[in-house]
Design a protein around this motif. Structure first.
Motif, PDB file in Angstrom:
ATOM      1  N   ILE A 160      -3.325  89.218 -11.309  1.00  0.00           N
ATOM      2  CA  ILE A 160      -4.262  88.326 -10.632  1.00  0.00           C
ATOM      3  C   ILE A 160      -5.628  88.408 -11.309  1.00  0.00           C
ATOM      4  O   ILE A 160      -6.074  89.473 -11.723  1.00  0.00           O
ATOM      5  CB  ILE A 160      -4.367  88.671  -9.131  1.00  0.00           C
ATOM      6  CG1 ILE A 160      -5.257  87.649  -8.405  1.00  0.00           C
ATOM      7  CG2 ILE A 160      -4.840  90.083  -8.926  1.00  0.00           C
ATOM      8  CD1 ILE A 160      -5.252  87.785  -6.899  1.00  0.00           C
TER       9      ILE A 160
ATOM     10  N   GLU B 144     -11.937  80.708  -8.899  1.00  0.00           N
ATOM     11  CA  GLU B 144     -10.599  80.236  -9.255  1.00  0.00           C
ATOM     12  C   GLU B 144      -9.681  81.446  -9.369  1.00  0.00           C
ATOM     13  O   GLU B 144      -9.964  82.393 -10.101  1.00  0.00           O
ATOM     14  CB  GLU B 144     -10.630  79.488 -10.581  1.00  0.00           C
ATOM     15  CG  GLU B 144      -9.274  79.008 -11.016  1.00  0.00           C
ATOM     16  CD  GLU B 144      -9.321  78.281 -12.349  1.00  0.00           C
ATOM     17  OE1 GLU B 144      -8.359  77.553 -12.623  1.00  0.00           O
ATOM     18  OE2 GLU B 144     -10.297  78.442 -13.101  1.00  0.00           O
ATOM     19  N   VAL B 145      -8.589  81.409  -8.632  1.00  0.00           N
ATOM     20  CA  VAL B 145      -7.616  82.496  -8.640  1.00  0.00           C
ATOM     21  C   VAL B 145      -6.465  82.093  -9.547  1.00  0.00           C
ATOM     22  O   VAL B 145      -5.901  81.004  -9.401  1.00  0.00           O
ATOM     23  CB  VAL B 145      -7.086  82.780  -7.214  1.00  0.00           C
ATOM     24  CG1 VAL B 145      -6.062  83.894  -7.228  1.00  0.00           C
ATOM     25  CG2 VAL B 145      -8.232  83.100  -6.263  1.00  0.00           C
ATOM     26  N   SER B 146      -6.112  82.965 -10.461  1.00  0.00           N
ATOM     27  CA  SER B 146      -4.945  82.722 -11.322  1.00  0.00           C
ATOM     28  C   SER B 146      -4.072  83.972 -11.323  1.00  0.00           C
ATOM     29  O   SER B 146      -4.498  85.044 -10.896  1.00  0.00           O
ATOM     30  CB  SER B 146      -5.387  82.358 -12.741  1.00  0.00           C
ATOM     31  OG  SER B 146      -6.148  83.405 -13.306  1.00  0.00           O
TER      32      SER B 146
ATOM     33  N   ASP C 237       1.622  83.207  -7.875  1.00  0.00           N
ATOM     34  CA  ASP C 237       2.549  82.115  -7.575  1.00  0.00           C
ATOM     35  C   ASP C 237       2.693  82.062  -6.062  1.00  0.00           C
ATOM     36  O   ASP C 237       3.306  82.944  -5.457  1.00  0.00           O
ATOM     37  CB  ASP C 237       3.905  82.365  -8.244  1.00  0.00           C
ATOM     38  CG  ASP C 237       4.892  81.240  -8.045  1.00  0.00           C
ATOM     39  OD1 ASP C 237       4.662  80.363  -7.177  1.00  0.00           O
ATOM     40  OD2 ASP C 237       5.918  81.231  -8.755  1.00  0.00           O
ATOM     41  N   LEU C 238       2.112  81.045  -5.438  1.00  0.00           N
ATOM     42  CA  LEU C 238       2.094  80.960  -3.982  1.00  0.00           C
ATOM     43  C   LEU C 238       3.456  80.643  -3.372  1.00  0.00           C
ATOM     44  O   LEU C 238       3.602  80.658  -2.154  1.00  0.00           O
ATOM     45  CB  LEU C 238       1.053  79.930  -3.526  1.00  0.00           C
ATOM     46  CG  LEU C 238      -0.391  80.243  -3.924  1.00  0.00           C
ATOM     47  CD1 LEU C 238      -1.326  79.190  -3.343  1.00  0.00           C
ATOM     48  CD2 LEU C 238      -0.805  81.632  -3.502  1.00  0.00           C
TER      49      LEU C 238
ATOM     50  N   ILE D 270      -7.375  88.650  -3.046  1.00  0.00           N
ATOM     51  CA  ILE D 270      -7.660  87.257  -2.691  1.00  0.00           C
ATOM     52  C   ILE D 270      -8.685  87.200  -1.565  1.00  0.00           C
ATOM     53  O   ILE D 270      -9.630  86.411  -1.599  1.00  0.00           O
ATOM     54  CB  ILE D 270      -6.361  86.517  -2.316  1.00  0.00           C
ATOM     55  CG1 ILE D 270      -5.468  86.345  -3.552  1.00  0.00           C
ATOM     56  CG2 ILE D 270      -6.658  85.170  -1.658  1.00  0.00           C
ATOM     57  CD1 ILE D 270      -4.066  85.858  -3.250  1.00  0.00           C
TER      58      ILE D 270
ATOM     59  N   PHE E 200      -6.681  77.562  -6.124  1.00  0.00           N
ATOM     60  CA  PHE E 200      -5.479  77.954  -6.843  1.00  0.00           C
ATOM     61  C   PHE E 200      -4.981  76.683  -7.528  1.00  0.00           C
ATOM     62  O   PHE E 200      -4.493  75.779  -6.862  1.00  0.00           O
ATOM     63  CB  PHE E 200      -4.401  78.445  -5.873  1.00  0.00           C
ATOM     64  CG  PHE E 200      -4.805  79.648  -5.057  1.00  0.00           C
ATOM     65  CD1 PHE E 200      -4.406  80.910  -5.451  1.00  0.00           C
ATOM     66  CD2 PHE E 200      -5.555  79.514  -3.899  1.00  0.00           C
ATOM     67  CE1 PHE E 200      -4.752  82.030  -4.697  1.00  0.00           C
ATOM     68  CE2 PHE E 200      -5.914  80.608  -3.139  1.00  0.00           C
ATOM     69  CZ  PHE E 200      -5.512  81.869  -3.545  1.00  0.00           C
ATOM     70  N   ARG E 201      -5.097  76.609  -8.820  1.00  0.00           N
ATOM     71  CA  ARG E 201      -4.686  75.402  -9.545  1.00  0.00           C
ATOM     72  C   ARG E 201      -3.177  75.375  -9.786  1.00  0.00           C
ATOM     73  O   ARG E 201      -2.533  76.402  -9.922  1.00  0.00           O
ATOM     74  CB  ARG E 201      -5.396  75.332 -10.891  1.00  0.00           C
ATOM     75  CG  ARG E 201      -6.887  75.131 -10.786  1.00  0.00           C
ATOM     76  CD  ARG E 201      -7.474  74.783 -12.150  1.00  0.00           C
ATOM     77  NE  ARG E 201      -8.907  74.904 -12.160  1.00  0.00           N
ATOM     78  CZ  ARG E 201      -9.755  73.940 -11.844  1.00  0.00           C
ATOM     79  NH1 ARG E 201      -9.305  72.768 -11.470  1.00  0.00           N
ATOM     80  NH2 ARG E 201     -11.051  74.152 -11.885  1.00  0.00           N
TER      81      ARG E 201
ATOM     82  N   GLN F  39      -0.367  74.669  -8.207  1.00  0.00           N
ATOM     83  CA  GLN F  39       0.608  75.333  -7.346  1.00  0.00           C
ATOM     84  C   GLN F  39       1.527  74.260  -6.754  1.00  0.00           C
ATOM     85  O   GLN F  39       1.091  73.418  -5.994  1.00  0.00           O
ATOM     86  CB  GLN F  39      -0.096  76.104  -6.226  1.00  0.00           C
ATOM     87  CG  GLN F  39      -0.966  77.230  -6.698  1.00  0.00           C
ATOM     88  CD  GLN F  39      -0.166  78.445  -7.115  1.00  0.00           C
ATOM     89  OE1 GLN F  39       0.904  78.723  -6.597  1.00  0.00           O
ATOM     90  NE2 GLN F  39      -0.704  79.188  -8.076  1.00  0.00           N
TER      91      GLN F  39
END
Length: 94
Positions: free
Chosen positions: A3, A15-17, A20-21, A33, A45-46, A48
């Motif tokens: 993370i 921005e969290v990368s 995998d949600l 988070i 979260f981009r 997803q």
């Protein structure tokens, strides 16, 4: 991938990368988070591709989900408020 949190604005927005949600998250990832949200006030979260059920499961890792009394929502997924970022999305009306 581990993370990672990247600040996108001087005062807010992170921005969290590396998450995998669609999959369950560990307590350690949940805590990271949550800390990112406290620090940045808004996190994104981009890219997803998640279902309503995935989103509900993710949200439940942070506590009981609550309902906004005036928001329109889907009958079969009553704890989610869905909106689109386009002209077809209507504002909340009571």
């Amino acid at each position: 991938m581990a993370i990672a949190i990247r600040q996108l604005h001087k005062h807010f927005v992170g921005e969290v990368s590396g998450v995998d949600l669609r999959k369950p998250i560990s307590d350690e990832v949940r805590d990271a988070i949550e800390a990112a949200l406290v620090e940045n006030e808004l996190i994104i979260f981009r890219n997803q591709d998640i279902s309503s059920e995935n989103l509900i499961a993710f949200g439940c890792r942070f506590g009981e989900l609550t309902l906004h009394p005036f928001a329109h929502r889907e009958e079969n997924v009553s704890v989610l408020i869905k909106s689109r970022n386009d002209d077809t999305d209507q504002p909340f009306l009571t």
